[in-house]
Scaffold this motif. Structure first.
Motif, PDB file in Angstrom:
ATOM      1  N   ILE A   7      29.782 -46.860   5.719  1.00 28.73           N
ATOM      2  CA  ILE A   7      28.700 -47.068   5.316  1.00 28.73           C
ATOM      3  C   ILE A   7      28.131 -48.522   5.456  1.00 28.73           C
ATOM      4  CG2 ILE A   7      29.223 -45.516   3.367  1.00 28.73           C
ATOM      5  CD1 ILE A   7      29.441 -47.994   1.498  1.00 28.73           C
ATOM      6  N   THR A   8      26.914 -48.799   5.400  1.00 29.53           N
ATOM      7  CA  THR A   8      26.473 -50.033   5.407  1.00 29.53           C
ATOM      8  C   THR A   8      25.952 -50.373   4.036  1.00 29.53           C
ATOM      9  OG1 THR A   8      25.475 -49.728   7.559  1.00 29.53           O
ATOM     10  CG2 THR A   8      24.331 -51.371   6.414  1.00 29.53           C
ATOM     11  N   LEU A   9      26.607 -51.659   3.663  1.00 26.39           N
ATOM     12  CA  LEU A   9      26.489 -52.161   2.232  1.00 26.39           C
ATOM     13  C   LEU A   9      25.709 -53.265   2.385  1.00 26.39           C
ATOM     14  CD1 LEU A   9      27.215 -51.720  -0.806  1.00 26.39           C
ATOM     15  CD2 LEU A   9      29.364 -52.851  -0.163  1.00 26.39           C
ATOM     16  N   ARG A  10      24.666 -53.485   1.345  1.00 23.75           N
ATOM     17  CA  ARG A  10      23.917 -54.660   1.188  1.00 23.75           C
ATOM     18  C   ARG A  10      24.403 -55.345  -0.194  1.00 23.75           C
ATOM     19  NH1 ARG A  10      18.312 -52.220   2.618  1.00 23.75           N
ATOM     20  NH2 ARG A  10      18.771 -52.037   5.019  1.00 23.75           N
ATOM     21  N   LEU A  11      24.857 -56.572  -0.036  1.00 26.04           N
ATOM     22  CA  LEU A  11      25.204 -57.251  -1.374  1.00 26.04           C
ATOM     23  C   LEU A  11      24.538 -58.706  -1.291  1.00 26.04           C
ATOM     24  CD1 LEU A  11      29.325 -56.905  -0.750  1.00 26.04           C
ATOM     25  CD2 LEU A  11      27.841 -55.756  -2.313  1.00 26.04           C
ATOM     26  N   PRO A  12      24.145 -59.184  -2.965  1.00 26.52           N
ATOM     27  CA  PRO A  12      23.837 -60.578  -3.006  1.00 26.52           C
ATOM     28  C   PRO A  12      24.621 -61.323  -2.386  1.00 26.52           C
ATOM     29  CG  PRO A  12      23.629 -59.137  -5.059  1.00 26.52           C
ATOM     30  CD  PRO A  12      24.542 -58.217  -3.859  1.00 26.52           C
ATOM     31  N   THR A  13      24.321 -62.261  -1.775  1.00 31.08           N
ATOM     32  CA  THR A  13      25.248 -63.575  -1.122  1.00 31.08           C
ATOM     33  C   THR A  13      26.152 -63.852  -2.153  1.00 31.08           C
ATOM     34  OG1 THR A  13      23.172 -64.265   0.186  1.00 31.08           O
ATOM     35  CG2 THR A  13      24.966 -65.613   0.112  1.00 31.08           C
ATOM     36  N   ASP A  14      25.886 -64.202  -3.457  1.00 30.42           N
ATOM     37  CA  ASP A  14      26.882 -64.772  -4.168  1.00 30.42           C
ATOM     38  C   ASP A  14      27.894 -63.828  -4.557  1.00 30.42           C
ATOM     39  OD1 ASP A  14      24.979 -63.275  -5.867  1.00 30.42           O
ATOM     40  OD2 ASP A  14      25.418 -64.466  -7.644  1.00 30.42           O
ATOM     41  N   LEU A  15      27.658 -62.449  -4.715  1.00 31.92           N
ATOM     42  CA  LEU A  15      28.474 -61.290  -4.816  1.00 31.92           C
ATOM     43  C   LEU A  15      29.713 -61.285  -3.648  1.00 31.92           C
ATOM     44  CD1 LEU A  15      30.060 -59.341  -6.498  1.00 31.92           C
ATOM     45  CD2 LEU A  15      28.205 -57.877  -5.713  1.00 31.92           C
ATOM     46  N   HIS A  16      29.005 -61.432  -2.310  1.00 37.10           N
ATOM     47  CA  HIS A  16      29.734 -61.270  -1.437  1.00 37.10           C
ATOM     48  C   HIS A  16      30.378 -62.409  -1.179  1.00 37.10           C
ATOM     49  CE1 HIS A  16      30.391 -62.142   3.131  1.00 37.10           C
ATOM     50  NE2 HIS A  16      30.569 -61.119   3.209  1.00 37.10           N
ATOM     51  N   ALA A  17      30.156 -63.749  -1.380  1.00 37.77           N
ATOM     52  CA  ALA A  17      30.973 -64.821  -1.497  1.00 37.77           C
ATOM     53  C   ALA A  17      32.222 -64.760  -2.650  1.00 37.77           C
ATOM     54  CB  ALA A  17      30.296 -66.244  -1.673  1.00 37.77           C
ATOM     55  N   TRP A  18      31.951 -64.266  -3.708  1.00 34.57           N
ATOM     56  CA  TRP A  18      32.988 -64.192  -4.855  1.00 34.57           C
ATOM     57  C   TRP A  18      33.934 -63.031  -4.129  1.00 34.57           C
ATOM     58  CZ3 TRP A  18      34.532 -59.973  -7.606  1.00 34.57           C
ATOM     59  CH2 TRP A  18      35.110 -60.305  -8.869  1.00 34.57           C
ATOM     60  N   LEU A  19      33.602 -61.843  -3.554  1.00 39.64           N
ATOM     61  CA  LEU A  19      34.478 -60.895  -2.853  1.00 39.64           C
ATOM     62  C   LEU A  19      35.509 -61.409  -1.958  1.00 39.64           C
ATOM     63  CD1 LEU A  19      32.303 -57.806  -3.338  1.00 39.64           C
ATOM     64  CD2 LEU A  19      34.356 -57.968  -4.288  1.00 39.64           C
ATOM     65  N   VAL A  20      34.641 -62.254  -1.144  1.00 35.81           N
ATOM     66  CA  VAL A  20      35.635 -62.976   0.083  1.00 35.81           C
ATOM     67  C   VAL A  20      36.843 -63.440  -0.458  1.00 35.81           C
ATOM     68  CG1 VAL A  20      35.289 -64.279   1.825  1.00 35.81           C
ATOM     69  CG2 VAL A  20      33.800 -62.666   1.800  1.00 35.81           C
ATOM     70  N   GLU A  21      36.537 -64.535  -1.452  1.00 39.15           N
ATOM     71  CA  GLU A  21      37.303 -65.371  -2.022  1.00 39.15           C
ATOM     72  C   GLU A  21      38.631 -64.403  -2.819  1.00 39.15           C
ATOM     73  OE1 GLU A  21      37.893 -68.558  -1.964  1.00 39.15           O
ATOM     74  OE2 GLU A  21      36.354 -68.470  -0.291  1.00 39.15           O
ATOM     75  N   GLN A  22      37.883 -63.509  -3.527  1.00 43.36           N
ATOM     76  CA  GLN A  22      38.929 -62.601  -4.233  1.00 43.36           C
ATOM     77  C   GLN A  22      40.170 -61.990  -3.144  1.00 43.36           C
ATOM     78  OE1 GLN A  22      39.332 -62.471  -7.593  1.00 43.36           O
ATOM     79  NE2 GLN A  22      38.016 -64.110  -7.299  1.00 43.36           N
ATOM     80  N   ALA A  23      39.412 -61.650  -1.947  1.00 43.03           N
ATOM     81  CA  ALA A  23      40.185 -60.930  -0.864  1.00 43.03           C
ATOM     82  C   ALA A  23      41.090 -61.752  -0.316  1.00 43.03           C
ATOM     83  CB  ALA A  23      39.278 -60.351   0.045  1.00 43.03           C
ATOM     84  N   LYS A  24      40.750 -63.087  -0.083  1.00 38.56           N
ATOM     85  CA  LYS A  24      41.539 -64.173   0.452  1.00 38.56           C
ATOM     86  C   LYS A  24      42.630 -64.626  -0.430  1.00 38.56           C
ATOM     87  CE  LYS A  24      38.285 -66.379   3.496  1.00 38.56           C
ATOM     88  NZ  LYS A  24      37.572 -67.691   3.658  1.00 38.56           N
ATOM     89  N   SER A  25      42.216 -64.567  -1.747  1.00 36.15           N
ATOM     90  CA  SER A  25      43.475 -64.997  -2.720  1.00 36.15           C
ATOM     91  C   SER A  25      44.276 -63.874  -2.873  1.00 36.15           C
ATOM     92  CB  SER A  25      42.823 -65.482  -3.963  1.00 36.15           C
ATOM     93  OG  SER A  25      42.345 -64.226  -4.624  1.00 36.15           O
ATOM     94  N   ALA A  26      44.033 -62.536  -2.624  1.00 34.65           N
ATOM     95  CA  ALA A  26      44.831 -61.435  -2.590  1.00 34.65           C
ATOM     96  C   ALA A  26      45.355 -61.164  -1.305  1.00 34.65           C
ATOM     97  CB  ALA A  26      44.118 -60.299  -3.110  1.00 34.65           C
TER      98      ALA A  26
END
Length: 52
Positions: A7-26
């Motif tokens: 799928i193609t998913l559009r996210l708000p920039t701040d949500l994307h940044a938060w998810l990236v940080e969560q993914a990195k920490s996990a």
């Protein structure tokens, strides 16, 4: 192997940044983090057998 759908998913920039940080920490990919969180939410909201 599980069937998958792209799928193609559009996210708000701040949500994307938060998810990236969560993914990195996990130590997960962004995709894996999103799947992990959605699956966890699905499990948490699924009706329980015999609980009525």
């Amino acid at each position: 192997m599980n069937d998958e759908v792209r799928i193609t998913l559009r996210l708000p920039t701040d949500l994307h940044a938060w998810l990236v940080e969560q993914a990195k920490s996990a130590r997960r990919s962004l995709n894996s983090e999103i799947v992990y969180r959605l699956d966890g939410q699905r499990s948490a909201t699924a009706p329980q057998d015999g609980s009525a």
